[in-house]
Motif scaffolding. Sequence first.
Motif, short mmCIF file in Angstrom:
data_model
loop_
_atom_site.label_atom_id
_atom_site.label_comp_id
_atom_site.label_asym_id
_atom_site.label_seq_id
_atom_site.Cartn_x
_atom_site.Cartn_y
_atom_site.Cartn_z
N ARG A 165 0.63 -1.70 -0.08
CA ARG A 165 -0.15 -0.08 -0.74
C ARG A 165 0.36 1.47 -0.23
N ASN A 166 1.71 1.08 0.58
CA ASN A 166 2.39 2.66 0.75
C ASN A 166 3.77 2.63 0.04
N GLY B 106 2.78 1.30 -3.41
CA GLY B 106 1.43 1.59 -3.85
C GLY B 106 1.02 2.94 -4.63
N ASP C 96 -8.50 -5.61 -5.77
CA ASP C 96 -8.79 -5.42 -4.50
C ASP C 96 -10.48 -5.37 -4.36
#
Length: 246
Positions: free
Chosen positions: A150-151, A154, A165
């Motif tokens: 995600r980070n 991401g 997702d």
Amino acid sequence: MTPLDRFSGHADLYAQYRIDYPQDLYDFILSSTDGRHMAWDCATGNGQVAGVLADTFEQVEATDISETQLILAVKKPNIRYQLSQAEQTPFANQTFDLITVAQALHWFNVKAFHTEVRRIAKPGATLAEWGYGLATLGADLDPLLIDFYRNQVGPYWDPQRVHIDKSYATLPFPFADVQHQGFTIRRTWSLDRFLNYLRTWSAVRQYIHENEEDPVTPFGEQLQPIWGDTERDVTFPVFLRLGRVR
């Protein structure tokens, strides 16, 4: 619209390290498919699905927009590979008993693809679309993987990734006799094997392209003290939607 090709630049990694799909997924699809003459595997990539279908169907047509991927694809005498977009193909009307697309639908113009499916599918043919989501590694490593997904990389995912997702729930599927089914891919991998799988992610390739460094290497160093030198279970959730072309 020019189709997106996110995989030609690392087709060798893709062919070597991408996961394959469980036999129960294929059994479910075949149990819902009447004919065994012609199958089309759309966006075939390294040909892994085409190779399985070739053991059941008389002829398999397999297409992709990546010539490099097709060069490295599985070779069998009853598989014919061609360069083609998903939305506009060289096939005749009412040709196929089964049409498959694995982990690729989110790259398409879905409405145009489904229009093409209706043209080239035999009446009553089966369309199977599936994908797989983020792996799970265990409670000790999952938070680190989610953070990486995600980070760290991401921002480098294409916007289409959101459809994975959401298990394609937000993409249209205007076909008859619709079925939804879940499956599980279970593998036992070393850390090195898992990291090479991560290097096939389109977001990782884009990160490398923009930053000229591999984000997987420091992530692997972060995982190493927990993962250790042993193999461990890696589990992927698979989602399938299947319907009939009337």
